[in-house]
Design a protein around this motif. Structure first.
Motif, PDB file in Angstrom:
ATOM      1  N   CYS A  19       3.726   7.971  -6.310  1.00  0.00           N
ATOM      2  CA  CYS A  19       3.395   9.446  -6.435  1.00  0.00           C
ATOM      3  C   CYS A  19       3.855   9.818  -7.837  1.00  0.00           C
ATOM      4  CB  CYS A  19       3.783  10.053  -5.588  1.00  0.00           C
ATOM      5  SG  CYS A  19       3.654  12.003  -5.629  1.00  0.00           S
ATOM      6  N   CYS A  22       6.608  12.805  -7.012  1.00  0.00           N
ATOM      7  CA  CYS A  22       8.020  12.576  -6.432  1.00  0.00           C
ATOM      8  C   CYS A  22       8.467  11.024  -6.857  1.00  0.00           C
ATOM      9  CB  CYS A  22       8.095  12.789  -4.991  1.00  0.00           C
ATOM     10  SG  CYS A  22       7.209  11.444  -4.367  1.00  0.00           S
ATOM     11  N   CYS A  29       5.529   8.839  -0.361  1.00  0.00           N
ATOM     12  CA  CYS A  29       5.519  10.218  -0.749  1.00  0.00           C
ATOM     13  C   CYS A  29       6.155  11.316  -0.053  1.00  0.00           C
ATOM     14  CB  CYS A  29       3.984  10.602  -1.225  1.00  0.00           C
ATOM     15  SG  CYS A  29       3.769  12.306  -1.767  1.00  0.00           S
ATOM     16  N   ILE A  30       6.988  12.118  -0.627  1.00  0.00           N
ATOM     17  CA  ILE A  30       7.725  13.086   0.003  1.00  0.00           C
ATOM     18  C   ILE A  30       7.267  14.690  -0.267  1.00  0.00           C
ATOM     19  CG2 ILE A  30       9.871  12.026   0.244  1.00  0.00           C
ATOM     20  CD1 ILE A  30      11.098  13.389  -1.960  1.00  0.00           C
ATOM     21  N   CYS A  31       6.181  14.621  -1.221  1.00  0.00           N
ATOM     22  CA  CYS A  31       5.764  15.851  -1.735  1.00  0.00           C
ATOM     23  C   CYS A  31       5.409  16.988  -0.508  1.00  0.00           C
ATOM     24  CB  CYS A  31       4.710  15.609  -2.357  1.00  0.00           C
ATOM     25  SG  CYS A  31       5.050  14.880  -4.080  1.00  0.00           S
TER      26      CYS A  31
HETATM   27 ZN   LIG Z   1       4.978  12.620  -3.752  1.00  0.00          ZN
END
Ligand SMILES: [Zn+2]
Length: 232
Positions: A19, A22, A29-31
């Motif tokens: 990503c 992040c 992905c932690i968005c």
């Molecule tokens: Zn992300």
């Protein structure tokens, strides 16, 4: 933050698609969990050039979460002019976060709230060796008071091996500082985001499934919901 015009970091032995925001592998992905809060302090990261684009750097988690935080490039000989200008702002109360040491004992202070000034904690973001060099050789940092995180926490950062348990990673240092000045709510948000980062990173490395119902995730969902209802 602006990562334009910089070459992407190439992780060892990987051509995994990441990503762009992040830097985690797409799958992890932690968005979606990202939420920013107005904390009682801001953080400025002076970042070693080797550190900025590493996906395992946790400084990014701070600038994503704590409003008004910023990242500056460290240089021994050519200090970032934006950083020097920012330091001149009379509305801030800047400290360098660094462990106590004999040769600069006179600069060690305890945190004290000063009316009308917002605390800014400057973190030297690099490996422990890099941070020590930055502290010793950044002459323009000499006039700043030094504060030590008074914490008994041990590092839970699983992605890089610290030389000692008490070497916290960058995000953990910020959590400790927020706790120290009594801003537990912001500390909890940053810690939750750090937990998710750790969990996702590990799961993607080991090709394990990612749990979606964790305490950290629930806390950030609630925080996002509260924020949305305030701004609506
Ligand atoms: Zn992300």
């Amino acid at each position: 933050m602006n990562y334009e015009n910089q070459k992407p970091f190439v992780a060892r032995g990987s051509n995994i698609e990441r990503c762009e925001a992040c830097l985690l592998p797409q799958r992890g992905c932690i968005c979606d969990y990202r939420v920013s809060v107005e904390a009682r302090a801001r953080f400025w990261l002076l970042t070693h050039r080797y550190e900025t684009l590493k996906p395992t750097n946790t400084g990014r988690l701070i600038t994503d979460t704590i409003e008004g935080s910023d990242l500056f490039r460290w240089s021994r000989t050519e200090p970032d002019t934006r950083f020097l200008q920012a330091l001149d702002d009379p509305a801030i109360d800047p400290y360098i976060v660094f462990p106590e040491g004999e040769d600069y004992q006179h600069r060690m202070v305890e945190f004290e709230h000063k009316p009308g000034r917002q605390p800014v904690f400057i973190i030297l973001d690099g490996t422990w060796r890099q941070a020590r060099r930055m502290f010793r050789h950044g002459r323009y940092l000499d006039r700043l008071p030094v504060i030590q995180p008074s914490t008994t926490r041990t590092s839970r950062y699983m992605l890089r091996k610290a030389q000692h348990d008490h070497h916290l990673c960058t995000a953990e240092v910020a959590v400790a500082m927020l706790e120290q000045i009594g801003d537990q709510a912001s500390a909890d948000v940053l810690e939750a985001y750090f937990d998710i980062f750790n969990q996702h990173y590990r799961a993607s490395r080991l090709s394990r499934p990612i749990e979606s119902d964790t305490g950290a995730k629930n806390l950030l969902r609630v925080t996002q919901g509260n924020k949305a209802s305030v701004s609506a």
